[in-house]
Design a protein around this motif. Structure first.
Motif, PDB file in Angstrom:
ATOM      1  N   PRO A  71      -8.408  -1.943  -2.997  1.00 24.66           N
ATOM      2  CA  PRO A  71      -8.647  -0.505  -3.135  1.00 24.66           C
ATOM      3  C   PRO A  71      -9.401   0.028  -1.923  1.00 24.66           C
ATOM      4  O   PRO A  71     -10.203  -0.668  -1.312  1.00 24.66           O
ATOM      5  N   THR A  72      -9.131   1.273  -1.590  1.00 27.79           N
ATOM      6  CA  THR A  72      -9.774   1.943  -0.465  1.00 27.79           C
ATOM      7  C   THR A  72     -10.960   2.742  -0.971  1.00 27.79           C
ATOM      8  O   THR A  72     -10.864   3.423  -1.999  1.00 27.79           O
ATOM      9  N   ALA A  73     -12.063   2.679  -0.240  1.00 25.87           N
ATOM     10  CA  ALA A  73     -13.233   3.487  -0.589  1.00 25.87           C
ATOM     11  C   ALA A  73     -12.815   4.955  -0.588  1.00 25.87           C
ATOM     12  O   ALA A  73     -12.099   5.398   0.317  1.00 25.87           O
ATOM     13  N   PRO A  74     -13.226   5.712  -1.599  1.00 26.75           N
ATOM     14  CA  PRO A  74     -12.807   7.111  -1.692  1.00 26.75           C
ATOM     15  C   PRO A  74     -13.053   7.921  -0.413  1.00 26.75           C
ATOM     16  O   PRO A  74     -12.229   8.753  -0.038  1.00 26.75           O
ATOM     17  N   ASP A  75     -14.158   7.660   0.276  1.00 29.53           N
ATOM     18  CA  ASP A  75     -14.466   8.402   1.505  1.00 29.53           C
ATOM     19  C   ASP A  75     -13.459   8.126   2.618  1.00 29.53           C
ATOM     20  O   ASP A  75     -13.367   8.893   3.575  1.00 29.53           O
ATOM     21  N   PHE A  76     -12.731   7.020   2.521  1.00 28.18           N
ATOM     22  CA  PHE A  76     -11.820   6.602   3.584  1.00 28.18           C
ATOM     23  C   PHE A  76     -10.351   6.795   3.232  1.00 28.18           C
ATOM     24  O   PHE A  76      -9.469   6.417   3.997  1.00 28.18           O
ATOM     25  N   LYS A  77     -10.069   7.385   2.069  1.00 32.25           N
ATOM     26  CA  LYS A  77      -8.673   7.603   1.681  1.00 32.25           C
ATOM     27  C   LYS A  77      -8.055   8.711   2.512  1.00 32.25           C
ATOM     28  O   LYS A  77      -8.690   9.733   2.774  1.00 32.25           O
ATOM     29  N   VAL A  78      -6.813   8.489   2.915  1.00 34.51           N
ATOM     30  CA  VAL A  78      -6.068   9.487   3.692  1.00 34.51           C
ATOM     31  C   VAL A  78      -4.770   9.748   2.944  1.00 34.51           C
ATOM     32  O   VAL A  78      -3.959   8.842   2.756  1.00 34.51           O
ATOM     33  N   THR A  79      -4.586  10.982   2.490  1.00 35.91           N
ATOM     34  CA  THR A  79      -3.376  11.322   1.745  1.00 35.91           C
ATOM     35  C   THR A  79      -2.539  12.380   2.456  1.00 35.91           C
ATOM     36  O   THR A  79      -1.358  12.513   2.180  1.00 35.91           O
ATOM     37  N   GLU A  80      -3.152  13.118   3.378  1.00 29.27           N
ATOM     38  CA  GLU A  80      -2.408  14.165   4.082  1.00 29.27           C
ATOM     39  C   GLU A  80      -1.624  13.557   5.249  1.00 29.27           C
ATOM     40  O   GLU A  80      -1.978  12.510   5.771  1.00 29.27           O
ATOM     41  N   ASP A  81      -0.558  14.241   5.632  1.00 27.52           N
ATOM     42  CA  ASP A  81       0.253  13.793   6.763  1.00 27.52           C
ATOM     43  C   ASP A  81      -0.567  13.851   8.049  1.00 27.52           C
ATOM     44  O   ASP A  81      -1.412  14.729   8.214  1.00 27.52           O
ATOM     45  N   LYS A  82      -0.283  12.914   8.951  1.00 24.14           N
ATOM     46  CA  LYS A  82      -0.983  12.845  10.234  1.00 24.14           C
ATOM     47  C   LYS A  82       0.029  12.672  11.352  1.00 24.14           C
ATOM     48  O   LYS A  82       1.123  12.171  11.140  1.00 24.14           O
ATOM     49  N   ASP A  83      -0.357  13.088  12.555  1.00 27.97           N
ATOM     50  CA  ASP A  83       0.460  12.918  13.747  1.00 27.97           C
ATOM     51  C   ASP A  83       0.206  11.517  14.299  1.00 27.97           C
ATOM     52  O   ASP A  83      -0.903  11.224  14.771  1.00 27.97           O
ATOM     53  N   GLY A 104       0.795  -1.221   0.000  1.00 26.53           N
ATOM     54  CA  GLY A 104       0.000   0.000   0.000  1.00 26.53           C
ATOM     55  C   GLY A 104       0.826   1.268   0.000  1.00 26.53           C
ATOM     56  O   GLY A 104       2.048   1.241  -0.131  1.00 26.53           O
ATOM     57  N   LYS A 105       0.136   2.388   0.151  1.00 25.80           N
ATOM     58  CA  LYS A 105       0.766   3.704   0.059  1.00 25.80           C
ATOM     59  C   LYS A 105       0.729   4.482   1.368  1.00 25.80           C
ATOM     60  O   LYS A 105       1.475   5.434   1.531  1.00 25.80           O
ATOM     61  N   MET A 106      -0.158   4.099   2.291  1.00 24.36           N
ATOM     62  CA  MET A 106      -0.303   4.879   3.518  1.00 24.36           C
ATOM     63  C   MET A 106       0.896   4.704   4.445  1.00 24.36           C
ATOM     64  O   MET A 106       1.500   3.641   4.502  1.00 24.36           O
ATOM     65  N   THR A 107       1.179   5.759   5.195  1.00 23.76           N
ATOM     66  CA  THR A 107       2.126   5.659   6.303  1.00 23.76           C
ATOM     67  C   THR A 107       1.372   5.062   7.492  1.00 23.76           C
ATOM     68  O   THR A 107       0.128   4.973   7.473  1.00 23.76           O
ATOM     69  N   SER A 108       2.097   4.698   8.541  1.00 23.84           N
ATOM     70  CA  SER A 108       1.420   4.162   9.724  1.00 23.84           C
ATOM     71  C   SER A 108       0.491   5.215  10.343  1.00 23.84           C
ATOM     72  O   SER A 108      -0.593   4.878  10.826  1.00 23.84           O
ATOM     73  N   ALA A 109       0.884   6.477  10.303  1.00 24.63           N
ATOM     74  CA  ALA A 109       0.035   7.543  10.839  1.00 24.63           C
ATOM     75  C   ALA A 109      -1.250   7.687  10.021  1.00 24.63           C
ATOM     76  O   ALA A 109      -2.343   7.854  10.578  1.00 24.63           O
ATOM     77  N   GLN A 110      -1.132   7.621   8.706  1.00 27.13           N
ATOM     78  CA  GLN A 110      -2.319   7.688   7.851  1.00 27.13           C
ATOM     79  C   GLN A 110      -3.212   6.476   8.073  1.00 27.13           C
ATOM     80  O   GLN A 110      -4.435   6.588   8.087  1.00 27.13           O
ATOM     81  N   MET A 111      -2.602   5.311   8.270  1.00 19.43           N
ATOM     82  CA  MET A 111      -3.373   4.086   8.484  1.00 19.43           C
ATOM     83  C   MET A 111      -4.198   4.163   9.765  1.00 19.43           C
ATOM     84  O   MET A 111      -5.371   3.811   9.773  1.00 19.43           O
TER      85      MET A 111
END
Length: 147
Positions: free
Chosen positions: A80-92, A29-36
């Motif tokens: 694939p991730t449902a569009p409503d649940f996609k996270v692309t911005e950085d998170k803490d 996948g593409k998410m970081t652990s914070a995004q996940m």
């Protein structure tokens, strides 16, 4: 499939989440652990009725995929991730992990509830189906980061 509503499934998810580290390498996948950990909050907020979604029931999708949401087979990598649940911005990471842990605790505290809202896409789920699906989603993403 285990369920978030059983002592075993709940404890396992909590322990694995506690062991998740920010620098855990993703297995796919593409998410970081914070995004996940932020992403995993969406379905919990829905089942806890804290958040609404614009997702609409889709009977075709429900017929094809509903059973895979809660059957005994783990989800395959790279779904694939449902569009409503996609996270692309950085998170803490620490903040998001604490929020997710709190939501898991909250869901665990009401696991004896018998009546559950319908899933926004898949329609009616039993308590057992909801519990398995929530476990399965969290398991999928914890495996994504090796825990």
């Amino acid at each position: 499939m285990k369920s978030i509503f059983t002592d075993e499934g709940f404890s396992e998810i909590k322990n694995r989440l506690d062991n998740l580290k920010e620098d855990a390498p993703r297995q796919w996948g593409k998410m970081t652990s914070a995004q996940m950990v932020h992403h995993c909050q969406f379905p919990l907020n829905i089942i806890l009725e804290k958040e609404k979604t614009d997702m609409k029931p889709n009977w075709f999708v429900a017929l094809l995929f509903k059973k895979s949401m809660y059957n005994d087979k783990p989800w395959r990598k790279g779904l694939p991730t449902a569009p409503d649940f996609k996270v692309t911005e950085d998170k803490d990471f620490d903040k998001e992990k604490a929020k997710l842990s709190s939501l898991v605790e909250e869901l665990g505290s009401i696991r004896d509830k018998e009546e559950w809202m319908p899933h926004p896409v898949f329609g009616n789920f039993t308590k057992e189906q909801w519990g398995k699906m929530q476990y399965k989603h969290l398991d999928h993403h914890l495996r994504q980061f090796g825990v």
